[in-house]
Design an enzyme around this catalytic site. Structure first.
Site, PDB file in Angstrom:
ATOM      1  N   SER A 242     -23.887 -91.642 -43.533  1.00 31.13           N
ATOM      2  CA  SER A 242     -25.225 -90.722 -41.920  1.00 31.13           C
ATOM      3  C   SER A 242     -24.385 -91.079 -41.080  1.00 31.13           C
ATOM      4  O   SER A 242     -24.514 -92.393 -40.001  1.00 31.13           O
ATOM      5  CB  SER A 242     -26.167 -90.957 -42.571  1.00 31.13           C
ATOM      6  OG  SER A 242     -26.766 -90.183 -40.990  1.00 31.13           O
ATOM      7  N   GLY A 243     -23.474 -90.431 -40.070  1.00 32.27           N
ATOM      8  CA  GLY A 243     -23.220 -90.359 -39.099  1.00 32.27           C
ATOM      9  C   GLY A 243     -21.798 -90.261 -38.625  1.00 32.27           C
ATOM     10  O   GLY A 243     -20.640 -90.866 -38.116  1.00 32.27           O
TER      11      GLY A 243
ATOM     12  N   THR B 238     -19.476 -83.719 -41.415  1.00 33.31           N
ATOM     13  CA  THR B 238     -19.511 -82.856 -40.838  1.00 33.31           C
ATOM     14  C   THR B 238     -18.761 -82.530 -40.109  1.00 33.31           C
ATOM     15  O   THR B 238     -18.089 -81.033 -40.564  1.00 33.31           O
ATOM     16  CB  THR B 238     -21.126 -81.786 -40.641  1.00 33.31           C
ATOM     17  OG1 THR B 238     -21.727 -82.495 -40.680  1.00 33.31           O
ATOM     18  CG2 THR B 238     -21.271 -81.159 -39.959  1.00 33.31           C
TER      19      THR B 238
ATOM     20  N   ASN C 270     -27.970 -90.216 -36.818  1.00 34.90           N
ATOM     21  CA  ASN C 270     -26.681 -89.626 -36.382  1.00 34.90           C
ATOM     22  C   ASN C 270     -27.715 -88.734 -35.628  1.00 34.90           C
ATOM     23  O   ASN C 270     -28.355 -88.385 -35.490  1.00 34.90           O
ATOM     24  CB  ASN C 270     -26.329 -88.894 -37.746  1.00 34.90           C
ATOM     25  CG  ASN C 270     -24.974 -88.192 -37.533  1.00 34.90           C
ATOM     26  OD1 ASN C 270     -25.153 -87.733 -36.395  1.00 34.90           O
ATOM     27  ND2 ASN C 270     -24.351 -87.349 -38.936  1.00 34.90           N
TER      28      ASN C 270
ATOM     29  N   SER D 134     -26.954 -84.646 -37.912  1.00 29.36           N
ATOM     30  CA  SER D 134     -27.418 -85.411 -39.754  1.00 29.36           C
ATOM     31  C   SER D 134     -27.510 -83.769 -40.210  1.00 29.36           C
ATOM     32  O   SER D 134     -28.703 -83.340 -40.625  1.00 29.36           O
ATOM     33  CB  SER D 134     -28.114 -85.825 -39.680  1.00 29.36           C
ATOM     34  OG  SER D 134     -27.841 -86.812 -40.941  1.00 29.36           O
ATOM     35  N   SER D 135     -26.383 -83.791 -41.679  1.00 25.39           N
ATOM     36  CA  SER D 135     -27.121 -82.715 -41.937  1.00 25.39           C
ATOM     37  C   SER D 135     -28.022 -82.944 -43.191  1.00 25.39           C
ATOM     38  O   SER D 135     -27.595 -84.254 -43.625  1.00 25.39           O
ATOM     39  CB  SER D 135     -25.750 -82.541 -43.424  1.00 25.39           C
ATOM     40  OG  SER D 135     -24.973 -82.133 -41.713  1.00 25.39           O
TER      41      SER D 135
ATOM     42  N   GLY E 247     -24.752 -89.059 -47.496  1.00 24.58           N
ATOM     43  CA  GLY E 247     -24.293 -90.030 -48.148  1.00 24.58           C
ATOM     44  C   GLY E 247     -25.267 -91.503 -48.177  1.00 24.58           C
ATOM     45  O   GLY E 247     -26.748 -90.836 -48.136  1.00 24.58           O
TER      46      GLY E 247
ATOM     47  N   GLU F 161     -28.297 -93.976 -48.362  1.00 24.01           N
ATOM     48  CA  GLU F 161     -28.705 -93.817 -47.883  1.00 24.01           C
ATOM     49  C   GLU F 161     -30.004 -95.482 -47.838  1.00 24.01           C
ATOM     50  O   GLU F 161     -30.318 -94.924 -48.862  1.00 24.01           O
ATOM     51  CB  GLU F 161     -30.381 -92.540 -47.454  1.00 24.01           C
ATOM     52  CG  GLU F 161     -29.502 -91.676 -46.511  1.00 24.01           C
ATOM     53  CD  GLU F 161     -30.139 -90.401 -45.922  1.00 24.01           C
ATOM     54  OE1 GLU F 161     -31.183 -90.571 -46.577  1.00 24.01           O
ATOM     55  OE2 GLU F 161     -29.621 -89.649 -45.038  1.00 24.01           O
TER      56      GLU F 161
END
Length: 1262
Positions: A16-17, A21, A68, A71-72, A296, A298
């Protein structure tokens, strides 16, 4: 994709981050640029809509997390479809596992979804419209202290999101409804509950909560009280009653959060669906490129159900990566039979079995726990501990009783089970569903369509984890059908700042993403490989002799490697001879040395170690460099030679131009001298010719003037002579015409006077005869009245006689009841004598009355005969009178003809006004003669109307038999109308039978129609009579109107009565110019009811005949014969060639339907009746086929499903060909069979036959 003609997939993964995206955006921009097409129209292209869908989905699916800022919180797979030329032709977006719990629960310092903050930062008019404000005032947003981001302007993002919505096809009304729902969710979160004062249930805490509740109801456009009841109460449906249960404040808050989550989830799904519809998919696309942007791996301090699903996704993708990179690599080595050593890599299949194995996996146990209402997270955790206590990937923490740890490929993650059960339940509360489905806002009601009846009774469990697992399986199937490419995004530091690289963190990410393992395997194996043909095409320049055709692919590849002088290949030859010469003791050592080789030659490919391909390319570049020098030398020589030739050619051309210019100047001087001589010659000629022409024109003008004067004098003399002649001829003509007109006027006056005298004499005779007939009619009416009076008196006397007889019987009964006293008998002789006398008088009176009745009947018959004779005389007089009128008209026409001949015989001269006026007088006299004959005609018409009613009744009685004899035969059709029906209707109207109170004509017609229905097997005969009876019924419905005394007919109850009322519009076309409104009597109304019954009977006979014809064929179409299952699914053209094919049964059904349809069309049966017949026939076919699937288990096979599907396709084609006018909704009657066939064909491999039958029954019930 274009080169290899294979669909591609790009998998973007990372923490994440890490920039997944943004990388996905750049990839989509690149693909849109490369595959975009020139769009000259004003519409948005597919690539523009695909790119603009990112801001919309990010606004509603992205949020700030700890790692992030954008973050999606959902997975996204974008399929970009391409045509054969590599242009984008369509796209589709799939989403996975939106984090719904974030709507209601936000941890510090994270944020909720961006759309909430964008709406709060919207322009003032939108803030006022949606009743929002500072995000710190909303409970769903103020759980965290982070409200704004430095890198994100919410007000600008709000406008950008609306612009992107316009591009992807979301109109203004839908945008307003979307933000209305978002605002309603914010207000819904501010509703707090406390225990009620009057009841034990929950209620809004204070006025502020009630205000937010009212605002949410207004935004949802639903009732405030209903919204409060759906949050604070539950309805429990029992077998016989509905029980309303009040919820406590904590449960009401959970219900509020559940409503907010399900509304937001439905809204997000609607956005994705709308974007897909707007972009549009291309079913004929050749290839696709899929871009996967998914969360991703986590691992947080607190890991719940969302992290469990996210890490399962990464495990599945890691397995796909392993299979594609590691397993496929080593399988290819085995396939090519090259010398290699096995490479160890980490396989995570045991982790996937631990999570999703069925039964016994974590997801299966979680679904099982959710189905039991008393299960808790403690019981679920205990079940996990018992089931997986010996599993090497499952660890129970020592300090917790409800947590569990899974050893993922990227590291160990400890999950907390407190909210696993609640988050896995995808419950839709029936009260919430009913409330929002009844919303006045069409957008809100469309988000919650009505549920089936069984589902609406109670909240049924639906597993989110199972659905997510199925979505992952579908995603992997799509990825397996493409050639994958992996993009690993690496986050350099956790501070999200540029220029900082944390080495340990980066190495951990590379290790977790499988990059280090892939590098290790690539260095240990042969990363560079090429097919023999590709290798030869690229490196044949190193050994040109391999192209002469004497080498095969393997020999050519080896020759190229020999000529390239690679060290590994020379070492391979040395080891080959060493293997032959060595003993078995050194075999393992030699194989180990072989593994150190830098290249291998397989069965179809050449395998190279890392760096060898670059070495070959360098040597190829060197050869190409030498060749380039030779080419440059030759080309420069060619350029120098061409430059010299151009200079020489230019000098030759320049010399030729100079010499030509000198010659041209000399030639111009010679032309100028010759032109001067020519000009002088022509000028002198012009002057001489001009003087001659002047002299010539003057002489000609003088001669023309003199000759014209002489010609004008002669013309004047001729005009004067002609005028004198014309005056003389007109004068003589006028005198002759005047004399002729006087003679003609006198003749016409004499003729008119004589004809008038004859007409008046005939009129007097007719009036005398009419007076005699009127006297006879009056006498007849008087006799009829006398007969009626005598009949009434006779009936009165009969009643008195009956009363006397009753009194006599009563006395007898009394006498029988009185006890007989034998000792003293008493008889009243006087009374008996009176009774006998009265009886004799009555008998005499009856006989006299009967004689009078007979006499009056005879007298009436005689008078009727006299009246009929008088009527015959009147008819004869009328015919004579018509003959006289015809003779008069003939005489007048002859007179007109004579006058026209006389006018034509006269010379064609112009008449003076006096003569034309005189000629009009005889025409006026002729008109007066015609007017004089008018009263006799009017008298005849009035007289005929007076007696028509009395003449027509006997004529109607006599003509019924001839009418029946005529209509019994097949009279055919005229202008698509049945002749027999119109003949019967016109006769009934002409004879006034419809207005008669007593008549036998209707009984005879009904008997005739009934006798005509004996040939029930002849469909042509039945269709003929159905057309005639229906047309006659339509005419009667249009013309009959019941009298005032008649009762109002009851409303139609039968199927056919309701159907005939719908034919009024079709009967209007039949009755144009024919129908006349009449007062209907009881016989006519009864005849109409009987005719309706016969139409229904004929309709049923035709329908049953068609069912009888189809029943045998349907029994053959239900199951494919075993001998012909191989040919059951041939096309229509192939089935025509093979007569024994089972598809012939369906063709026979189509032929039978076409035959009956053509029969009905040929007899011009109304289209409405045809449509009803075929609708019922298709319903019959649907019932037979569907019952066969339910009752006969052997019919539930894939081949039978394909066979019936072929037949249904033929029936659908037939319905389309005959048009909706005749087929109507026939195709819709087959919906149950179509659903059964769809289940049988599509899902046959997933169900047993018994499960398939149960599924059919469930579908039928739903």
């Amino acid at each position: 994709m274009i080169k290899e003609q294979i669909s591609q997939a790009i998998l973007v993964s990372g923490e994440s981050g890490a920039g997944k995206t943004e990388s996905t955006k750049m990839l989509m921009q690149y693909l849109a640029f490369m595959g975009g097409r020139n769009n000259n129209t004003g519409e948005r292209s597919v690539e523009q809509k695909v790119l603009e869908s990112n801001p919309v989905l990010e606004a509603f699916g992205n949020a700030k997390t700890v790692r992030n800022n954008n973050s999606s919180r959902f997975g996204k797979f974008v399929e970009i479809q391409f045509d054969g030329r590599g242009r984008i032709s369509g796209a589709a977006i799939r989403t996975y596992l939106l984090e719904r719990s974030r709507v209601c629960q936000v941890s510090d310092p994270e944020r909720n979804y961006h759309c909430f903050y964008m709406l709060c930062a919207a322009p003032p008019e939108d803030v006022e419209k949606f009743k929002v404000g500072n995000p710190r005032t909303f409970h769903y947003l103020n759980q965290s202290n982070c409200f704004e981001l430095d890198v994100l302007d919410d007000s600008k993002e709000y406008l950008e999101t609306k612009r992107a919505m316009d591009i992807v096809g979301i109109n203004q009304a839908e945008q307003e409804a979307i933000f209305r729902v978002v605002a309603a969710i914010l207000h819904l979160g501010n509703v707090e509950f406390v225990k009620g004062k009057k009841t034990d249930g929950a209620e809004p805490k204070d006025d502020k909560s009630r205000l937010h509740l009212k605002t949410a109801a207004d935004l949802f456009m639903c009732d405030e009280k209903s919204l409060e009841d759906s949050l604070c109460k539950r309805v429990i449906v029992t077998r016989g009653d509905r029980i309303t249960k009040s919820l406590d404040p904590a449960t009401a808050a959970i219900s509020r959060d559940a409503l907010a989550k399900i509304v937001y989830s439905k809204l997000f799904d609607w956005l994705v669906q709308k974007i897909n519809i707007s972009i549009g998919q291309d079913p004929e696309s050749k290839f696709l490129i899929g871009v996967l942007d998914i969360y991703g791996f986590e691992s947080f301090k607190t890991n719940s159900f969302e992290q469990f699903c996210i890490n399962l996704t990464n495990e599945k993708l890691q397995q796909h990566f392993n299979q594609h990179v590691f397993k496929m690599e080593q399988e290819e080595y085995k396939k090519e039979q090259i010398d290699w050593s096995y490479i160890e890599f980490v396989d995570n299949q045991d982790i996937l079995d631990l999570v999703e194995k069925k039964p016994g996996g974590i997801i299966a146990l979680l679904d099982e726990a959710c189905m039991f209402p008393r299960s808790t997270h403690e019981t679920f955790a205990e079940k996990l501990y018992q089931t997986f206590k010996d599993h090497k990937r499952f660890v129970k923490p020592k300090l917790s009783r409800t947590d569990f740890t899974i050893c993922h490929y990227a590291g160990d993650v400890t999950y907390q089970t407190e909210l696993f059960l609640e988050k896995n339940k995808d419950l839709v509360v029936p009260e919430h569903q009913t409330l929002l489905n009844a919303s006045k806002c069409s957008f809100v009601s469309s988000l919650f369509p009505p549920l089936p009846e069984e589902t609406s009774k109670s909240s049924k469990f639906s597993s989110i984890a199972t659905g997510f697992k199925q979505q992952l399986q579908s995603l992997l199937e799509t990825l397996n059908a493409t050639e994958p490419h992996y993009v690993r995004c690496i986050k350099p530091n956790n501070a999200l700042k540029p220029g900082i690289f944390e080495n340990n963190n980066i190495l951990q990410q590379l290790r977790c993403g499988g990059v280090m393992e892939a590098i290790r395997i690539s260095t240990a194996g042969f990363p560079s490989r090429k097919m023999f043909r590709e290798f030869i095409n690229r490196f044949s320049i190193l050994a040109p002799e391999v192209l002469n055709g004497s080498y095969n692919d393997v020999a050519a590849s080896k020759r190229i490697l020999e000529k390239s002088n690679l060290s590994g290949y020379q070492f391979l030859h040395i080891l080959h001879f060493a293997i032959i010469a060595s003993a078995m003791l050194f075999h393992r050592l030699i194989l180990w040395l072989t593994g150190l080789l830098l290249l291998q030659v397989g069965k179809t490919k050449v395998f190279l170690r890392a760096g060898q391909m670059a070495e070959l390319d360098a040597r190829r570049g060197a050869v190409l460099g030498v060749s380039a020098i030779v080419i440059q030398r030759k080309f420069r020589a060619y350029l120098s030679r061409r430059h010299f030739n151009l200079l020489r050619l230019s000098s030759i051309k320049l010399q030729a131009f100079c010499r030509g210019q000198a010659v041209r100047h000399q030639y111009a001087r010679m032309r100028r001298a010759a032109a001067c001589l020519n000009i002088q010659k022509h000028s002198r000629k012009f002057l001489a010719r001009k003087a001659y022409k002047n002299l010539y024109f003057s002489s000609v003008t003088i001669q023309a003037g003199i000759r014209g004067m002489i010609a004008r004098d002669k013309l004047l003399l001729r005009k004067q002579m002609r005028a004198v002649t014309v005056i003389q001829s007109q004068c003589r003509r006028f005198l002759a015409s005047h004399h002729y007109l006087r003679l003609k006027k006198a003749a016409i006056t004499t003729q008119c006077a004589w004809r008038g005298k004859l007409a008046r004499r005939e009129l007097r005779n007719i009036r005398m005869a009419a007076k005699e007939t009127g006297a006879l009619l009056e006498a007849n009416t008087k006799l009829e009245k006398q007969v009626e009076e005598l009949t009434w008196e006779l009936k009165k006397m009969q009643r008195e006689k009956e009363l006397l007889m009753k009194e006599g019987g009563g006395t007898k009964n009394i006498a029988g009841q009185v006890p007989i006293i034998k000792e003293v008998p008493v008889i009243d002789n006087e009374f008996m004598v009176k009774l006998t006398a009265e009886n004799e008088q009555l008998k005499a009176l009856v006989t006299s009355l009967e004689k009078k009745i007979e006499e009056t009947n005879k007298l009436s018959e005689e008078r009727l005969k006299q009246a009929s004779e008088a009527e015959m005389k009147i008819i004869e007089l009328k015919t004579a009178m018509q003959r006289l009128e015809e003779k008069i008209s003939d005489m007048e026409t002859e007179d007109k003809i004579l006058r026209q001949k006389a006018l034509l015989s006269a010379p064609s001269r112009k008449m003076s006004p006096e003569s034309s006026f005189a000629s009009s007088t005889p025409l006026q006299n002729g008109n007066h003669a015609q007017l004089n004959s008018g009263p006799s005609k009017r008298f005849g018409r009035e007289d005929s109307r007076m007696r028509r009613s009395k003449i027509e009744l006997p004529q109607a009685q006599e003509g019924v038999d001839s009418l029946i004899k005529c209509t019994t035969q097949n009279l055919g059709f005229s202008q698509e109308k049945p002749v027999a029906a119109f003949t019967i209707y016109k006769c009934l109207v002409h004879w006034r039978t419809l207005e008669a109170e007593r008549t036998s004509a209707f009984d005879n017609l009904i008997q005739m129609i009934g006798s005509s229905l004996e040939k029930q097997d002849d469909n042509d005969h039945m269709a003929y009579w159905l057309s005639n009876t229906s047309a006659l019924l339509f005419l009667l419905q249009s013309s009959l109107k019941s009298s005032a005394a008649a009762q109002k007919p009851p409303a139609p109850t039968s199927f056919f009565s309701r159907m005939t009322q719908s034919f009024r519009s079709s009967s209007a076309n039949l009755a144009v110019g024919v129908v006349r409104q009449v007062e209907a009597k009881y016989p006519a109304l009864l005849f109409k009811q009987q005719l309706t019954a016969y139409v229904e009977k004929i309709y049923g006979i035709i329908r049953d005949n068609l069912k009888k014809d189809l029943s045998l064929l349907l029994s053959c179409c239900i199951q494919v014969p075993r001998a012909s299952k191989g040919t059951a699914f041939k096309t229509f053209e192939e089935s025509e060639k093979v007569d024994s094919s089972p598809a012939c049964h369906w063709q026979r059904i189509i032929e039978s339907l076409n035959k009956h349809l053509s029969t009905l069309k040929e007899n011009f049966v109304p289209p409405t009746l045809i449509q009803k017949i075929f609708i019922q026939i298709f319903a019959y076919i649907n019932t037979q086929l569907f019952n066969s699937f339910l009752v006969r288990r052997e019919c539930c096979t894939f081949s039978n499903g394909q066979y019936v599907k072929y037949g249904l396709a033929e029936l659908e084609l037939w319905c389309a060909q005959v048009t909706e006018e005749y087929a109507g909704s026939s195709w819709g009657e087959l919906k149950h069979t179509r659903q059964a066939v769809a289940f049988l064909v599509c899902f046959f491999y997933s169900f047993t036959r018994l499960e398939f039958v149960e599924l059919l029954i469930y579908t039928l019930v739903v």
